[in-house]
Design an enzyme around this catalytic site. Structure first.
Site, PDB file in Angstrom:
ATOM      1  CD  GLU A 192       3.892  -8.345 -15.290  1.00  0.00           C
ATOM      2  OE1 GLU A 192       4.767  -7.710 -14.800  1.00  0.00           O
ATOM      3  OE2 GLU A 192       2.729  -7.695 -15.591  1.00  0.00           O
ATOM      4  CG  ASP A 216      -3.821  -4.937 -17.623  1.00  0.00           C
ATOM      5  OD1 ASP A 216      -3.817  -5.873 -16.709  1.00  0.00           O
ATOM      6  OD2 ASP A 216      -2.842  -4.428 -18.440  1.00  0.00           O
ATOM      7  CG  HIS A 237      -2.115  -8.520 -17.066  1.00  0.00           C
ATOM      8  ND1 HIS A 237      -2.030  -7.663 -16.070  1.00  0.00           N
ATOM      9  CD2 HIS A 237      -0.882  -8.791 -17.463  1.00  0.00           C
ATOM     10  CE1 HIS A 237      -0.486  -7.625 -15.523  1.00  0.00           C
ATOM     11  NE2 HIS A 237      -0.142  -8.318 -16.455  1.00  0.00           N
TER      12      HIS A 237
HETATM   13  C1  ACM Z   1       4.855  -5.349 -19.072  1.00  0.00           C
HETATM   14  O1  ACM Z   1       5.425  -4.478 -18.748  1.00  0.00           O
HETATM   15  N1  ACM Z   1       4.263  -6.402 -18.173  1.00  0.00           N
HETATM   16  C2  ACM Z   1       4.808  -5.671 -20.193  1.00  0.00           C
END
Ligand code: ACM
Length: 556
Positions: free
Chosen positions: A347, A209, A283
């Site tokens: 995201e 991440d 991420h």
């Molecule tokens: C997430 O909670 N961003 C998959």
């Protein structure tokens, strides 16, 4: 029946209202979580004593060890294992585990358990089913059976029952984010043990991440020498909220490939598949702090010590980016036998791609109308690589953006299940409103340790239906199951993680194992009272279901 009625009368006389009271049938039932598909109660009980033997066929010795270890520890009885001579129909003072003559219609994870005053017989078509039968037998015994020391003067009785059991869904999962905070190999194995107790079978390991990269990749050593460490614990947390510091005092840690192999084997012995997650195209700040050449801007990138959405995203216009990701995935494929590999996909901020001349040129060349389509193009390219290696790609809801890749499965956190399932794709459900275990467990935040926000009560999680009533019935077969997700921004240690996971993950275990007809909130709450004692014996932290005891569990 008489004694149930009497007990119900006593509870009423203690002032319990019918709204808070478990039904009479619940009161008489063994407290098994998740609730079995079919259970018949009979008179009498089977009692463990120093002469009780365990009979197994030669293939089932490994499974028998999962039974005899806790039995020997808590009772102090020897439980001799007899592998050679499986007795016929009549066993006295014995427990038989076998795959012989099992009902194949119980499926690959199903089992039958028959407890009489003389014996307990567990039959299953496979070792996974036998293992789940063992978990059920342990739960038929008093909770002290899980005690790590010998318990003297206990009455080791299991009620006589006939159980036929199998899971409703094949994906019964838990996700742990080890990036926002690091959990050691031993701590991950502790989580796997707790999963096994609940017949959960998929551990989704969120390994990369923005805030860290946690898996050793031999070809790219800086991913861990740079990406696994940050200057402080961050997230506004006290430095002593964790012990995960390296020799140079920096916060973090990573798993070597040997660690990963060990954890995969540990999980497999418990019939748990590990699905690794390697996040892309977003991420990715920690990866790009190590290798900024795979970004659009060239960096530099600083590993963040807080949550949010960051601009550490890969550059799809460079072929070297795909070479890097494919090399990483190749090592990942070798470490994890799982059919599924999770590639994140959630995201992704699009402004970096908007501002990149190379990305805009790529979009023009490929006829992509916008950056969402560029994301779809990126994911489809990765999916081809994953498929070519005999694996199945899974990603978060956003992989639907710009057209879903051919063989991909979708993990629905913010929608998309219907769109995916209606076009023939499998889905795993982890909706934020039910399955996000990082949210508060009480509306009274002052009585809870700091969490990310929101509020998901145990009862709300218990009402989770993997096949949402909104999903047209004809697509139900595409729902593989569901899982709880623990994101760990504010959760810097295992004790705290367990507090957030349990008992809500117990509810998810029941939602994914037990049929709707066998599930009811009052019965679950009632069984949970006994189950909490098991968690106590096992040293697993959890939030007490009783409001008054909410904060009694330490999270340090
Ligand atoms: C997430 O909670 N961003 C998959």
């Amino acid at each position: 029946m008489k004694s149930f009625a009497k007990l119900a009368g006593i509870l009423l006389s203690m002032g319990m209202t019918t709204a808070t009271m478990a039904s009479v049938a619940d009161i008489g039932r063994p407290a098994i979580i998740p609730e079995p598909q079919k259970i018949e109660m009979h008179a009498g009980s089977f009692t463990l004593n120093p002469e009780t033997r365990v009979y197994v066929d030669s293939a089932s010795g490994g499974t028998a060890a999962f039974l005899t270890k806790p039995l020997r520890r808590s009772t102090g009885f020897p439980f001799a294992i007899d592998e050679a001579s499986i007795p016929g129909a009549s066993i006295t003072n014995g427990i038989l585990l076998t795959t012989a003559n099992a009902k194949t219609n119980l499926g690959p994870e199903g089992y039958e358990l028959i407890a009489t005053p003389d014996s307990v017989v567990i039959r299953a078509p496979s070792q996974a089913g036998l293992f789940y039968g063992v978990q059920t037998l342990l739960q038929l015994l008093p909770p002290e059976i899980y005690c790590s020391n010998r318990v003297v003067n206990a009455d080791w009785q299991a009620p006589c029952v006939q159980i036929e059991d199998w899971p409703q869904f094949k994906w019964r999962g838990l996700m742990l984010d080890v990036c926002r905070h690091f959990y050691t190999k031993a701590q991950v194995e502790t989580v796997l043990d707790a999963m096994a107790l609940h017949k959960l079978n998929v551990f989704h390991w969120h390994l990369t991440d923005d805030q860290a990269w946690r898996i050793q990749i031999k070809k790219y050593p800086k991913l861990t020498s740079v990406g696994a460490w940050r200057d402080g614990v961050g997230f506004g947390l006290a430095s002593n909220s964790t012990t995960a510091y390296g020799p140079d005092g920096r916060y973090g840690g990573f798993y070597t490939q040997d660690d990963i192999r060990d954890v995969v084997a540990y999980a497999a012995a418990r019939h748990i598949t590990i699905v690794p997650e390697i996040e892309m195209p977003g991420h990715a700040t920690a990866a790009l702090a190590a290798y900024p050449q795979f970004s659009c801007t060239g960096g530099p990138f600083v590993i963040p010590q807080k949550g949010g959405i960051f601009n550490g995203i890969y550059d799809p216009a460079k072929k070297e980016t795909f070479t890097f990701l494919e090399n990483v995935l190749t090592e990942v494929f070798q470490l994890f036998p799982s059919k599924y590999v999770h590639i994140g996909g959630d995201e992704v901020p699009k402004d970096t791609w908007k501002n990149s001349a190379d990305c805009q040129a790529l979009m023009k060349r490929e006829g992509l109308k916008n950056e969402e389509e560029l994301q779809g193009w990126f994911i489809r390219r990765i999916e081809k690589f994953v498929s070519a290696h005999g694996k199945t790609m899974i990603g978060w809801s956003e992989i639907l953006q710009g057209g879903l890749a051919k063989n991909a499965a979708v993990m629905d956190w913010i929608g998309g299940a219907e769109k995916a399932a209606s076009t023939g794709h499998d889905v795993v459900m982890s909706p934020t409103g039910y399955c996000y275990l990082d949210q508060y467990q009480s509306q009274d935040r002052s009585a809870e340790p700091h969490a990310i926000g929101g509020f998901i009560s145990l009862q709300k999680t218990y009402s989770f239906e993997p096949v949402s009533p909104k999903l047209p019935k004809q697509y139900a077969a595409h729902v593989l199951g569901g899982q709880g997700n623990l994101w760990t921004e504010y959760i810097p240690n295992l004790n705290y993680a367990e507090y957030m996971i349990f008992p809500r993950e117990c509810a998810i275990a029941e939602a994914t194992w037990s049929p709707e007809s066998a599930r009811n909130w009052e019965g679950f709450e009632h069984r949970l009272q006994i189950h909490e004692k098991r968690l106590d014996e096992l040293g697993i932290n959890y939030r007490h279901n009783s409001k008054d005891l909410g904060k009694s569990a330490s999270t340090r």
